[in-house]
Design a protein around this motif. Structure first.
Motif, PDB file in Angstrom:
ATOM      1  N   LEU A 165     -49.390  -3.971  14.042  1.00 24.10           N
ATOM      2  CA  LEU A 165     -48.090  -4.556  13.731  1.00 24.10           C
ATOM      3  C   LEU A 165     -46.958  -3.551  13.528  1.00 24.10           C
ATOM      4  CD1 LEU A 165     -47.416  -7.535  13.638  1.00 24.10           C
ATOM      5  CD2 LEU A 165     -47.440  -7.393  11.167  1.00 24.10           C
ATOM      6  N   PRO A 166     -47.200  -2.364  12.970  1.00 23.65           N
ATOM      7  CA  PRO A 166     -46.081  -1.415  12.844  1.00 23.65           C
ATOM      8  C   PRO A 166     -45.468  -1.002  14.181  1.00 23.65           C
ATOM      9  CG  PRO A 166     -47.848  -0.768  11.391  1.00 23.65           C
ATOM     10  CD  PRO A 166     -48.380  -1.884  12.235  1.00 23.65           C
ATOM     11  N   PHE A 167     -46.199  -1.164  15.273  1.00 21.67           N
ATOM     12  CA  PHE A 167     -45.697  -0.758  16.582  1.00 21.67           C
ATOM     13  C   PHE A 167     -45.126  -1.927  17.383  1.00 21.67           C
ATOM     14  CE2 PHE A 167     -49.147   2.155  15.434  1.00 21.67           C
ATOM     15  CZ  PHE A 167     -48.408   3.326  15.335  1.00 21.67           C
ATOM     16  N   VAL A 168     -45.124  -3.118  16.787  1.00 22.05           N
ATOM     17  CA  VAL A 168     -44.615  -4.309  17.472  1.00 22.05           C
ATOM     18  C   VAL A 168     -43.150  -4.501  17.102  1.00 22.05           C
ATOM     19  CG1 VAL A 168     -44.861  -6.823  17.649  1.00 22.05           C
ATOM     20  CG2 VAL A 168     -46.885  -5.382  17.509  1.00 22.05           C
ATOM     21  N   ASP A 169     -42.354  -4.925  18.072  1.00 19.74           N
ATOM     22  CA  ASP A 169     -40.927  -5.172  17.874  1.00 19.74           C
ATOM     23  C   ASP A 169     -40.721  -6.200  16.758  1.00 19.74           C
ATOM     24  OD1 ASP A 169     -38.194  -4.951  18.461  1.00 19.74           O
ATOM     25  OD2 ASP A 169     -38.292  -6.735  19.749  1.00 19.74           O
ATOM     26  N   PRO A 170     -39.774  -5.965  15.850  1.00 19.65           N
ATOM     27  CA  PRO A 170     -39.558  -6.896  14.735  1.00 19.65           C
ATOM     28  C   PRO A 170     -39.227  -8.333  15.153  1.00 19.65           C
ATOM     29  CG  PRO A 170     -38.411  -4.849  14.311  1.00 19.65           C
ATOM     30  CD  PRO A 170     -38.938  -4.771  15.715  1.00 19.65           C
ATOM     31  N   SER A 171     -38.702  -8.537  16.332  1.00 17.88           N
ATOM     32  CA  SER A 171     -38.349  -9.889  16.762  1.00 17.88           C
ATOM     33  C   SER A 171     -39.472 -10.573  17.550  1.00 17.88           C
ATOM     34  CB  SER A 171     -37.091  -9.831  17.627  1.00 17.88           C
ATOM     35  OG  SER A 171     -37.345  -9.079  18.805  1.00 17.88           O
ATOM     36  N   HIS A 172     -40.600  -9.912  17.692  1.00 21.34           N
ATOM     37  CA  HIS A 172     -41.720 -10.470  18.464  1.00 21.34           C
ATOM     38  C   HIS A 172     -42.346 -11.642  17.700  1.00 21.34           C
ATOM     39  CE1 HIS A 172     -45.566 -10.517  20.685  1.00 21.34           C
ATOM     40  NE2 HIS A 172     -44.856  -9.943  21.657  1.00 21.34           N
ATOM     41  N   PHE A 173     -42.828 -12.654  18.445  1.00 24.78           N
ATOM     42  CA  PHE A 173     -43.403 -13.851  17.817  1.00 24.78           C
ATOM     43  C   PHE A 173     -44.669 -13.541  17.022  1.00 24.78           C
ATOM     44  CE2 PHE A 173     -46.102 -13.596  21.495  1.00 24.78           C
ATOM     45  CZ  PHE A 173     -47.301 -14.160  21.085  1.00 24.78           C
ATOM     46  N   LEU A 174     -45.352 -12.463  17.343  1.00 22.56           N
ATOM     47  CA  LEU A 174     -46.594 -12.106  16.654  1.00 22.56           C
ATOM     48  C   LEU A 174     -46.360 -11.832  15.174  1.00 22.56           C
ATOM     49  CD1 LEU A 174     -49.596 -11.547  17.207  1.00 22.56           C
ATOM     50  CD2 LEU A 174     -48.986  -9.160  17.580  1.00 22.56           C
ATOM     51  N   ARG A 175     -45.174 -11.353  14.843  1.00 18.87           N
ATOM     52  CA  ARG A 175     -44.865 -11.049  13.441  1.00 18.87           C
ATOM     53  C   ARG A 175     -44.842 -12.290  12.553  1.00 18.87           C
ATOM     54  NH1 ARG A 175     -43.498  -5.902  11.439  1.00 18.87           N
ATOM     55  NH2 ARG A 175     -43.149  -4.501  13.165  1.00 18.87           N
ATOM     56  N   SER A 176     -44.676 -13.462  13.123  1.00 22.19           N
ATOM     57  CA  SER A 176     -44.621 -14.682  12.319  1.00 22.19           C
ATOM     58  C   SER A 176     -45.995 -15.067  11.772  1.00 22.19           C
ATOM     59  CB  SER A 176     -44.050 -15.839  13.146  1.00 22.19           C
ATOM     60  OG  SER A 176     -44.920 -16.137  14.228  1.00 22.19           O
ATOM     61  N   TYR A 177     -47.066 -14.490  12.307  1.00 25.84           N
ATOM     62  CA  TYR A 177     -48.419 -14.795  11.840  1.00 25.84           C
ATOM     63  C   TYR A 177     -48.892 -13.886  10.707  1.00 25.84           C
ATOM     64  CZ  TYR A 177     -48.736 -17.607  16.047  1.00 25.84           C
ATOM     65  OH  TYR A 177     -48.521 -18.541  17.019  1.00 25.84           O
ATOM     66  N   PHE A 178     -48.087 -12.919  10.331  1.00 21.36           N
ATOM     67  CA  PHE A 178     -48.492 -11.936   9.333  1.00 21.36           C
ATOM     68  C   PHE A 178     -47.456 -11.858   8.220  1.00 21.36           C
ATOM     69  CE2 PHE A 178     -50.423 -10.657  13.308  1.00 21.36           C
ATOM     70  CZ  PHE A 178     -51.718 -10.368  12.928  1.00 21.36           C
ATOM     71  N   LEU A 179     -47.936 -11.496   7.026  1.00 22.71           N
ATOM     72  CA  LEU A 179     -47.039 -11.239   5.910  1.00 22.71           C
ATOM     73  C   LEU A 179     -46.356  -9.896   6.120  1.00 22.71           C
ATOM     74  CD1 LEU A 179     -49.325 -12.292   2.936  1.00 22.71           C
ATOM     75  CD2 LEU A 179     -47.373 -13.530   3.809  1.00 22.71           C
ATOM     76  N   SER A 180     -45.438  -9.589   5.232  1.00 25.65           N
ATOM     77  CA  SER A 180     -44.760  -8.302   5.273  1.00 25.65           C
ATOM     78  C   SER A 180     -45.783  -7.181   5.061  1.00 25.65           C
ATOM     79  CB  SER A 180     -43.699  -8.262   4.179  1.00 25.65           C
ATOM     80  OG  SER A 180     -43.097  -7.003   4.132  1.00 25.65           O
ATOM     81  N   LEU A 181     -45.495  -6.006   5.602  1.00 23.60           N
ATOM     82  CA  LEU A 181     -46.443  -4.897   5.506  1.00 23.60           C
ATOM     83  C   LEU A 181     -46.656  -4.401   4.078  1.00 23.60           C
ATOM     84  CD1 LEU A 181     -45.579  -2.840   8.699  1.00 23.60           C
ATOM     85  CD2 LEU A 181     -47.683  -4.068   8.197  1.00 23.60           C
ATOM     86  N   GLU A 182     -45.721  -4.692   3.175  1.00 20.61           N
ATOM     87  CA  GLU A 182     -45.906  -4.296   1.783  1.00 20.61           C
ATOM     88  C   GLU A 182     -47.136  -4.979   1.181  1.00 20.61           C
ATOM     89  OE1 GLU A 182     -42.795  -5.469   2.828  1.00 20.61           O
ATOM     90  OE2 GLU A 182     -41.956  -3.455   3.047  1.00 20.61           O
ATOM     91  N   TYR A 183     -47.410  -6.195   1.624  1.00 22.99           N
ATOM     92  CA  TYR A 183     -48.567  -6.927   1.122  1.00 22.99           C
ATOM     93  C   TYR A 183     -49.888  -6.353   1.637  1.00 22.99           C
ATOM     94  CZ  TYR A 183     -45.357 -10.492  -0.532  1.00 22.99           C
ATOM     95  OH  TYR A 183     -44.357 -11.149  -1.179  1.00 22.99           O
ATOM     96  N   ALA A 184     -49.849  -5.564   2.705  1.00 22.06           N
ATOM     97  CA  ALA A 184     -51.065  -4.966   3.245  1.00 22.06           C
ATOM     98  C   ALA A 184     -51.686  -3.990   2.254  1.00 22.06           C
ATOM     99  CB  ALA A 184     -50.766  -4.247   4.556  1.00 22.06           C
ATOM    100  N   ILE A 185     -50.887  -3.449   1.364  1.00 22.79           N
ATOM    101  CA  ILE A 185     -51.400  -2.576   0.315  1.00 22.79           C
ATOM    102  C   ILE A 185     -51.569  -3.353  -0.982  1.00 22.79           C
ATOM    103  CG2 ILE A 185     -50.906  -0.512  -1.054  1.00 22.79           C
ATOM    104  CD1 ILE A 185     -51.581   0.037   1.889  1.00 22.79           C
ATOM    105  N   ALA A 186     -50.634  -4.241  -1.296  1.00 25.38           N
ATOM    106  CA  ALA A 186     -50.654  -4.945  -2.577  1.00 25.38           C
ATOM    107  C   ALA A 186     -51.835  -5.910  -2.708  1.00 25.38           C
ATOM    108  CB  ALA A 186     -49.341  -5.698  -2.772  1.00 25.38           C
ATOM    109  N   LEU A 187     -52.144  -6.659  -1.662  1.00 24.86           N
ATOM    110  CA  LEU A 187     -53.232  -7.636  -1.757  1.00 24.86           C
ATOM    111  C   LEU A 187     -54.612  -6.991  -1.925  1.00 24.86           C
ATOM    112  CD1 LEU A 187     -52.068 -10.333   0.810  1.00 24.86           C
ATOM    113  CD2 LEU A 187     -52.003 -10.437  -1.671  1.00 24.86           C
ATOM    114  N   PRO A 188     -54.986  -5.997  -1.125  1.00 26.61           N
ATOM    115  CA  PRO A 188     -56.279  -5.345  -1.373  1.00 26.61           C
ATOM    116  C   PRO A 188     -56.330  -4.631  -2.720  1.00 26.61           C
ATOM    117  CG  PRO A 188     -55.552  -4.865   0.843  1.00 26.61           C
ATOM    118  CD  PRO A 188     -54.413  -5.537   0.141  1.00 26.61           C
ATOM    119  N   LEU A 189     -55.215  -4.048  -3.141  1.00 25.53           N
ATOM    120  CA  LEU A 189     -55.185  -3.390  -4.445  1.00 25.53           C
ATOM    121  C   LEU A 189     -55.400  -4.406  -5.564  1.00 25.53           C
ATOM    122  CD1 LEU A 189     -54.705  -0.754  -5.987  1.00 25.53           C
ATOM    123  CD2 LEU A 189     -52.292  -1.338  -6.044  1.00 25.53           C
TER     124      LEU A 189
END
Length: 85
Positions: A31-55
């Motif tokens: 996801l960090p390499f995908v364009d911010p306007s791409h439809f794929l981003r709508s299936y994922f939370l913000s990247l900040e949660y990628a650290i917060a949720l496992p922590l």
């Protein structure tokens, strides 16, 4: 011998773990390499949660382990005290 229910539940948990692994891997590695306007981003939370949720999950897991150990130690000391008297 494992029953059919045990096998079904175990298989379901393995499939769930694999799905979570692939979802998280795509979320963090692709996801960090995908364009911010791409439809794929709508299936994922913000990247900040990628650290917060496992922590948060690790904190909850360590808390449950600590509570379990404390309960076992308290019960053991109560059993020893009762046995002494």
């Amino acid at each position: 011998m494992a029953t059919f229910t045990d096998i079904t539940v175990g298989s379901g948990l393995i499939v769930l773990a694999i799905a979570i692994f692939f979802y998280y891997s795509i979320w963090v590695l692709v996801l960090p390499f995908v364009d911010p306007s791409h439809f794929l981003r709508s299936y994922f939370l913000s990247l900040e949660y990628a650290i917060a949720l496992p922590l948060g999950a690790v904190v909850v897991l360590v808390a449950f382990i600590g509570i379990f150990v404390a309960v076992v130690l308290i019960k053991d000391s109560a059993r020893k005290a009762k046995k002494k008297t």
